[in-house]
Motif scaffolding. Structure first.
Motif: not given
Lengths: 201, 470
Positions: B172-182, B208-212, B215-218, B352-359
């Motif tokens: 599928g595809a990740l719904p809005q607001g759902i991240t790799a950590k979830d 997984i293929a669509a992740l940066s 995100e794959r590292m997380a 950086l992506d993690d900090l951007r998401a929180a910011a």
């Protein structure tokens, strides 16, 4: 490493699943640059109160002479810290019997002559109800207590390492020439992996 | 015969197969830090063995370093000694070492990829269980103990048995607001903290293929929280784009050769997995843990479970123990759990992506009055610099966060950043074990965006309620 053949001793039962490496040896004791002396900190936060006094209800305070630890499933999950087997061994524990173990802890234990034994939970439970000492015969792969006897499985390489008290590095260095030859061929085939002084190419 | 990605990389590195079923495996690269290496260096010295391949090593200090502004010395004597010991060992053996306060320093699992030290197809080890992170590049990367560190130092090999293959396919595809950590917390809740024991997990499928790469590292980072020593993702265009021009990545014609080789690194059609798990992205909600291991969690919209509903006695006892330790009541809403501290950082979510998401969640908002402390710890000097360039540090500071220096910090609380007894933390780290963030401290694992939402609300909150422009 000392050879491990048979172990006889009293047991202590920690009836908890997923005992993690942070429980076994909390991180404040990982600041040492030595392997020795960690037994006093084994299970520190379960064993001592915040003032550092032993908690009387903790099993290893009741049975400080125990050399065999009985526990629930997935023992040693979490970090790769070898301080976990070091602290168990230094305390006097020579074997841990549990239904299963986390991979890194299991491997680290073998390297330190601490015998991890997998037995089903009902066998662990039955052993915990006995007051007699337990004997572990590694060559025969048996755990014996009174009239009870349980067979366990162990990978042949791990069994040999323990029975012979093998120095793993000395063993591998026998194949030094094989490693050199492999390395040369491998780096020729994958030239982007050649590194000089920590920089590529 | 069709092979899995793991089997392909394994086969490339077999030097010798022993009769007992184990293999002697060649190790390409080795990350070293101050906590698990001193005894291994000591072992080498005692046996007068040289390092087999010093250039395969990258070292840094991360676990112990303070994250407050540098004052020229580290106050904690034991921490200082451990870092000085690493520095001496690196000097003695002429190793690549990034000292604290240099731009390249940071958490081992963040700086390896940043420098292009981590590459597809390699075997990479480190005395740290979160080495699984590097599997995001299609490398076989796993944590080892100090005895094995010494063996790799002296022989460039490990003796081990091949693991089983597991594939986690996310559809599928990740719904809005759902991240790799979830995604990874959801996977761990599904398969359990020992679900991956004895296996290497390959993450695959459209999500997984669509992740940066970040995100794959997380995701790969937390494979060990499911019991798997290694997790991996097949390298693809996303991987190559990330690596190109990284300082240690191959250049020019060698890059072309490397890239051609890396394109072969995927599980073949029809390759056999010992275990396959399918996850549907639409089943994943913002995830938060309530217990004392990473499988004890669920959707933020849920409740603390009731042990009385659990049939199995061992599971019930462990749930009771966790709920008591966490100071919670069965049946209470997760969103009603108040928070004392917020930690954004770690090898899981310090990029950086993690900090951007929180910011993004924090921008123009401030943390709640009941939050005693909120800290953000960039994973490396390079992450910190990039975030400051974007003005992200300003957003955090304006919201009431402390902007810190790079390190492992409150993920394991070896440095002065920790919880007081009974304090509760919204944390982007990877482990919520008893005492992990400080004696009697209580950890709730979640994504950076969720931690930001908790900081604003003062309690666990659903980040989807903080979405902009809706």
């Amino acid at each position: 490493m000392q050879k491990v053949t048979t172990i006889t001793g009293t047991s202590a039962f920690l009836p908890i699943a997923n005992i993690d490496t942070d429980m076994i040896i909390p991180k404040q004791y990982l600041k040492t640059i030595k392997r020795s002396g960690l037994g006093q900190h084994l299970f520190a936060e379960m064993r001592y109160d915040a003032q550092g006094n032993p908690k009387p209800d903790f099993i290893l305070n009741q049975k400080p002479q125990a050399s065999i630890l009985l526990a629930g499933e997935n023992f040693g999950c979490g970090s790769s810290r070898e301080h976990a087997p070091w602290s168990l061994y230094d305390f006097g524990i020579r074997a841990v019997i549990a239904p299963d173990f986390a991979d890194i802890f299991y491997n680290n234990s073998i390297k330190n002559g601490l015998l991890p034994i997998r037995l089903p939970m009902d066998a662990v439970q039955a052993l915990s109800e006995q007051s007699q000492p337990i004997t572990i015969d590694l060559a025969a792969q048996k755990v014996i207590c009174g009239n009870m006897s349980f067979e366990f499985t162990i990978e042949p390489n791990h069994k040999n390492t323990l029975l012979n008290g093998m120095d793993a590095i000395a063993h591998v260095l026998q194949y030094k020439d094989d490693i050199r030859t492999f390395e040369q061929n491998y780096l020729n085939a994958h030239p982007w992996l050649v590194m000089k002084d920590g920089k590529n190419g | 015969m069709p092979k899995t990605l793991y089997d392909k990389i394994w086969d490339r590195h077999v030097i010798r197969r022993f009769e007992d079923g184990t293999c002697l495996i060649y190790i390409d690269r080795h990350l070293v830090h101050e906590v698990t290496s001193p005894q291994a260096f000591e072992g080498l010295a005692l046996t007068h063995r040289p390092l087999w391949r010093p250039e395969s090593i990258m070292a840094t200090a991360d676990h112990n370093v303070p994250t407050t502004p540098y004052t020229g010395t580290i106050k904690d004597e034991e921490s200082r000694l451990q870092i000085e010991t690493l520095e001496e060992n690196c000097t003695t053996h002429n190793l690549l070492y990034y000292p604290p306060q240099t731009r390249e320093q940071g958490i081992v699992h963040i700086i390896g990829p940043e420098q292009g030290f981590t590459l597809p197809g390699i075997t990479l080890v480190c005395g740290d269980s979160h080495t699984s992170t590097h599997g995001a590049f299609g490398a076989l990367a796993f944590g080892i103990g100090t005895s094995d560190i010494e063996q790799v130092f002296a022989t460039q090999t490990l003796t081990m048995a091949q693991s089983k293959n597991m594939r986690v396919w996310v559809d599928g595809a990740l719904p809005q607001g759902i991240t790799a950590k979830d995604v990874i917390l959801h996977i761990i809740a599904q398969i359990g903290i020992a679900g991956g024991t004895g296996h290497v997990i390959e993450y695959a499928g459209p999500v997984i293929a669509a992740l940066s790469m970040e995100e794959r590292m997380a995701i790969c980072n937390m494979s060990i929280e499911a019991g798997a020593r290694a997790g991996m993702v097949a390298p693809d265009e996303t991987t190559f784009a990330y690596l190109k021009d990284k300082p240690m990545a191959p250049k020019g014609s060698v890059w072309a050769a490397a890239r051609a080789d890396w394109q072969q690194l995927h599980s073949d059609e029809g390759a056999k997995f010992d275990r396959e798990i399918r996850i549907n992205a639409t089943d994943i909600a913002p995830h938060v843990t309530w217990g004392t291991n990473p499988e004890m969690g669920g959707a933020v919209t849920g409740h603390v479970p009731d042990p009385a509903q659990v049939g199995d006695a061992v599971q019930r006892a462990s749930m009771e123990r966790a709920i008591a330790y966490m100071g919670l009541t069965p049946g209470m809403r997760l969103c009603d759990i108040p928070i004392d501290q917020v930690f954004i950082g770690s090898c899981t979510n310090g990029r950086l992506d993690d900090l951007r998401a929180a910011a993004k969640v924090l921008k123009g908002r401030t943390i709640a009055k009941n939050i005693k402390r909120a800290i953000v710890v960039p994973g490396s000097g390079i992450v910190k610099e990039a975030a400051e360039k974007e003005g992200i540090d300003r957003i955090f500071r304006d919201a009431g966060f402390e902007w810190r220096e790079p390190g492992c910090s409150m993920c394991l609380a070896m440095n002065p950043d920790r919880l007081e007894p009974g304090e509760r933390c919204a944390s982007t780290s990877n482990r919520n074990f008893e005492g992990r963030q400080g004696r009697e401290g209580r950890t709730h694992l979640m994504s950076p965006a969720m931690a930001a939402a908790a900081a604003i609300a003062g309690h666990i909150a659903d980040v989807r309620d903080f979405a902009r422009g809706t």
